[in-house]
Design a protein around this motif. Structure first.
Motif, short mmCIF file in Angstrom:
data_model
loop_
_atom_site.label_atom_id
_atom_site.label_comp_id
_atom_site.label_asym_id
_atom_site.label_seq_id
_atom_site.Cartn_x
_atom_site.Cartn_y
_atom_site.Cartn_z
N ASN A 142 -29.40 3.39 -5.00
CA ASN A 142 -29.71 4.52 -5.88
C ASN A 142 -29.44 5.89 -5.25
N ARG A 143 -28.79 5.93 -4.08
CA ARG A 143 -28.70 7.22 -3.39
C ARG A 143 -27.84 8.24 -4.12
N GLN A 144 -27.00 7.79 -5.05
CA GLN A 144 -26.23 8.77 -5.80
C GLN A 144 -27.13 9.71 -6.58
N ALA A 148 -25.95 13.48 -5.34
CA ALA A 148 -25.02 14.09 -6.29
C ALA A 148 -25.03 15.61 -6.19
N LEU A 149 -23.93 16.22 -6.59
CA LEU A 149 -23.80 17.67 -6.49
C LEU A 149 -24.68 18.43 -7.47
N ASP A 150 -25.22 17.75 -8.46
CA ASP A 150 -26.12 18.42 -9.40
C ASP A 150 -27.58 18.04 -9.14
N LYS A 151 -27.87 17.65 -7.89
CA LYS A 151 -29.23 17.33 -7.47
C LYS A 151 -29.65 18.29 -6.36
N PRO A 152 -30.96 18.43 -6.12
CA PRO A 152 -31.40 19.33 -5.03
C PRO A 152 -30.94 18.81 -3.69
N PHE A 153 -30.47 19.72 -2.85
CA PHE A 153 -29.94 19.37 -1.53
C PHE A 153 -30.52 20.35 -0.52
N SER A 154 -31.66 19.99 0.05
CA SER A 154 -32.38 20.84 0.99
C SER A 154 -32.38 20.17 2.35
N VAL A 155 -31.58 20.69 3.28
CA VAL A 155 -31.27 19.99 4.53
C VAL A 155 -32.03 20.60 5.70
N TYR A 156 -32.65 19.72 6.48
CA TYR A 156 -33.33 20.11 7.72
C TYR A 156 -32.40 19.73 8.87
N LEU A 525 -32.58 25.32 -10.61
CA LEU A 525 -32.17 25.72 -9.26
C LEU A 525 -31.07 24.82 -8.69
N TYR A 526 -30.78 23.70 -9.35
CA TYR A 526 -29.77 22.81 -8.78
C TYR A 526 -28.80 22.21 -9.79
N GLY A 554 -30.53 26.10 -15.98
CA GLY A 554 -30.19 24.69 -15.96
C GLY A 554 -29.61 24.26 -17.29
N HIS A 555 -29.65 22.96 -17.53
CA HIS A 555 -29.11 22.43 -18.78
C HIS A 555 -29.98 22.82 -19.97
N GLU A 556 -31.28 22.96 -19.74
CA GLU A 556 -32.21 23.31 -20.81
C GLU A 556 -32.68 24.75 -20.64
N GLU A 557 -32.59 25.55 -21.70
CA GLU A 557 -32.98 26.96 -21.59
C GLU A 557 -34.44 27.13 -21.21
#
Length: 634
Positions: A142-144, A148-156, A525-526, A554-557
């Motif tokens: 399920n890691r996609q 994915a590029l439209d998911k949050p990506f917060s890197v430590y 935000l993502y 986002g997708h929803e106003e």
């Protein structure tokens, strides 16, 4: 030729064809040392690429390091591969290759495909294995959903040897399993989505931070075994955390046991020093035009994604690969066939690398550290791009830090440094990096880049972080930044964790956790983090008051959020335009008392039917000093 080495091969003719054409991407299954059975007998198969050798032998404890007793056989097909099976050996055997070059040199080399090496300063290789009973099937399946590029990506971003050490013995490095015990619950608590390990491939010089690699297929034995590292990665995966790895295909060191002049010739590096020697790092540049070298490098990328379940590769120093004149004066470089400065062989390699990775591992990400304006770094190769998933936004980082370093009284003169990023910010899939490079070599820690007294420094840094997390793109923060480490990063010691007992640092840590929670919880935000549809300036021209306001969409106003920054130490009564009528509620305030702020609260505010900032409605806000607030319509 010694009779103790049996003529035996793991290669098919198809393997050799792929290798010689630069298309064999799983060389780690063939080259190197592999414990196996031949005709019912236990032993080890050795294979090494050394086309310019007169002879190659395996030396080790098993033969008293005698270079004459166990000589390998050269293949008949002119591939330059030497191989053979030595009976009676098994996992754990220590060895090197003794190479007698065509020029008469006698060389002792570690195995380029070794899976495990001696701890520096020793340099021999071990017959080893990457077998591991993985328990992260759910994550891998399920890691996609996370990657994915439209998911949050917060890197430590972190360096394993200096994140934390043994409190009883500060000189002792924690091993991979000990790090897992501390790191996993911490990342979960702080709500980062990913960790990024600075290079963990074997490197003899510890202060190189891992960027001077000699063992590309070996996890550093400083921290334990391959299986220990896999346990760390698995533990992160089982807790929903992705793992990125720094990968260094740009250069390698000249250590005698490493890749440099491996068989007495310029085998892995470009022979022409104008292309093969890196003046900045005193290291050597891979020959990207050589098919076998491309097979080696792409196989190495596959190895970490395949055997270690790595979720993405951050590719180091891409700019140094792309330009023939990188860090070179006139006359120190040779133009390409078209008279330009572009390294066409490196461009082709990077495109092929990305095509191969994404075709075999479609749910991972490749991220380029590329510091120039090279076009299309994160565009598809079919459209002429390099094919990366993301690119570090170095311009944003420099401009933002330069702005925040200024005393607030002068910020009105640098206002455009905060807005310029949106001029080019949608040309690539950008990641916003506050990385290790910004807190070393006299650059100061992030907290000490900020102006003012102690309270103002912390307020400024919180405002910077809020701006970063609510701006376009994905996010990366280097370890220690989350609690405002005061000293520069020192690879030889642990982070100053004791600082978190003090209110300012504890407040910063809480705030970064709150930002991660906000980022992960607010789709606006993502979902459109790389699109102009996901960002809109509301106020970008008020340089006098150093105020910025923008919408994230986002997708929803109904998920849209409003961000307002007041980057002066003055409380302001300020009207901001909003797209819709309704009640607007503050969902995060960097000035909150819990974060060591002044505690100036903004009550829920109803919109007025007053046209403002080109919007049909507006709200009157009390803006806290040196702070940012995030609002959402309820």
């Amino acid at each position: 030729m010694s009779e103790t080495v049996v003529v035996y091969s793991l290669f098919t003719e198809f393997d050799i064809s792929l290798f010689r054409s630069g298309k064999h991407f799983k060389l780690y299954e063939k080259l190197g040392s592999h414990a196996c059975h031949v005709d019912g007998k236990q032993g080890v198969h050795f294979a090494v690429w050394a086309p310019n050798a007169q002879s190659v032998s395996v030396t080790g404890n098993f033969n008293g390091w005698n270079p004459h007793s166990h000589q390998l056989h050269v293949r008949w097909d002119s591939s330059g591969i030497w191989e053979g099976f030595i009976e009676g050996l098994n996992l754990g055997e220590v060895y090197k290759y003794h190479i007698h070059s065509n020029t008469g040199e006698l060389l002792e080399k570690a195995d380029p495909f070794a899976l495990y090496n001696e701890i520096a300063p020793r340099t021999a290789s071990f017959v080893s294995s990457t077998w591991y009973q993985w328990d992260d099937e759910k994550w891998m399946k399920n890691r996609q959903e996370v990657n994915a590029l439209d998911k949050p990506f917060s890197v430590y971003e972190m360096h394993l040897g200096s994140w934390a050490r043994d409190p009883e013995d500060p000189l002792r490095l924690l091993n991979y399993r000990e790090i897992a015990q501390k790191l996993v619950p911490y990342i979960v608590e702080m709500e980062f989505t990913h960790v990024e390990f600075m290079p963990i491939m074997e490197h003899p010089y510890y202060p190189s931070w891992g960027y001077q690699i000699t063992g590309y297929f070996a996890a550093s034995s400083r921290y334990g075994s391959a299986q220990d590292l896999m346990f760390l990665i698995e533990s992160l995966h089982k807790n929903g955390i992705g793992v990125l790895l720094d990968w260094v295909p740009s250069h390698f060191p000249g250590d005698a046991h490493g890749l440099y002049r491996f068989d007495g010739s310029h085998l892995f590096e470009h022979e022409d020093p104008r292309k093969g020697y890196h003046p900045d790092w005193k290291s050597y540049i891979f020959n990207y035009g050589r098919n076998e070298v491309r097979s080696f490098l792409i196989s190495n990328a596959f190895f970490w994604l395949d055997r270690y379940h790595i979720d993405g590769l951050r590719v180091d120093a891409v700019a140094s690969m792309l330009y023939l004149d990188y860090s070179r004066e006139e006359g120190q470089w040779e133009p390409n066939a078209f008279g330009g400065r572009e390294n066409l062989e490196a461009v082709h390699f990077l495109q092929e690398f990305n095509e191969a990775v994404y075709s075999h591992f479609p749910d991972v990400q490749t991220i380029a550290e590329e510091s120039t304006s090279w076009p299309g770094v994160s565009k598809p190769t079919f459209a002429g791009g390099l094919g990366f998933g993301m690119k570090w936004m170095m311009g944003w980082m420099h401009d933002t830090l330069n702005y925040f370093k200024e005393d607030p009284i002068n910020r009105k003169y640098y206002h455009n440094q905060m807005t310029f990023a949106t001029v080019y910010g949608f040309h690539e899939n950008f990641m916003l990096p506050l990385s290790h490079d910004e807190v070393v070599y006299g650059k100061q820690s992030l907290i000490y880049k900020m102006p003012g007294d102690e309270w103002q420094k912390f307020a400024n840094l919180r405002a910077l972080y809020l701006y970063m997390y609510t701006f376009i793109g994905t996010k990366l923060l280097f370890m220690g930044g989350e609690f405002a480490q005061t000293s520069e990063w020192n690879v030889n010691q642990s982070l100053d964790w004791h600082l978190t007992q003090y209110a300012p640092h504890r407040g910063m840590q809480r705030f970064v956790k709150a930002l991660n929670k906000l980022y992960r919880g607010e789709p606006s935000l993502y979902e459109k983090g790389f699109s102009t549809d996901g960002f809109e300036w509301i106020e970008l021209g008020d340089h006098t008051n150093s105020i910025f306001a923008f919408l994230r969409k986002g997708h929803e106003e109904d998920n849209d959020i409003l961000v307002v920054l007041n980057l002066t130490p003055v409380v302001r009564d300020y009207r901001v335009g909003v797209p819709k009528a309704g009640n607007w509620e503050v969902i995060l305030n960097s000035d909150d008392l819990a974060f060591y702020g002044s505690g100036l609260e903004q009550e829920q505010v109803a919109s007025d039917r007053i046209f403002w900032m080109n919007k049909p409605h507006s709200i009157q806000l009390i803006l806290p000093p040196l702070a940012g607030i995030v609002l959402k319509r309820i």
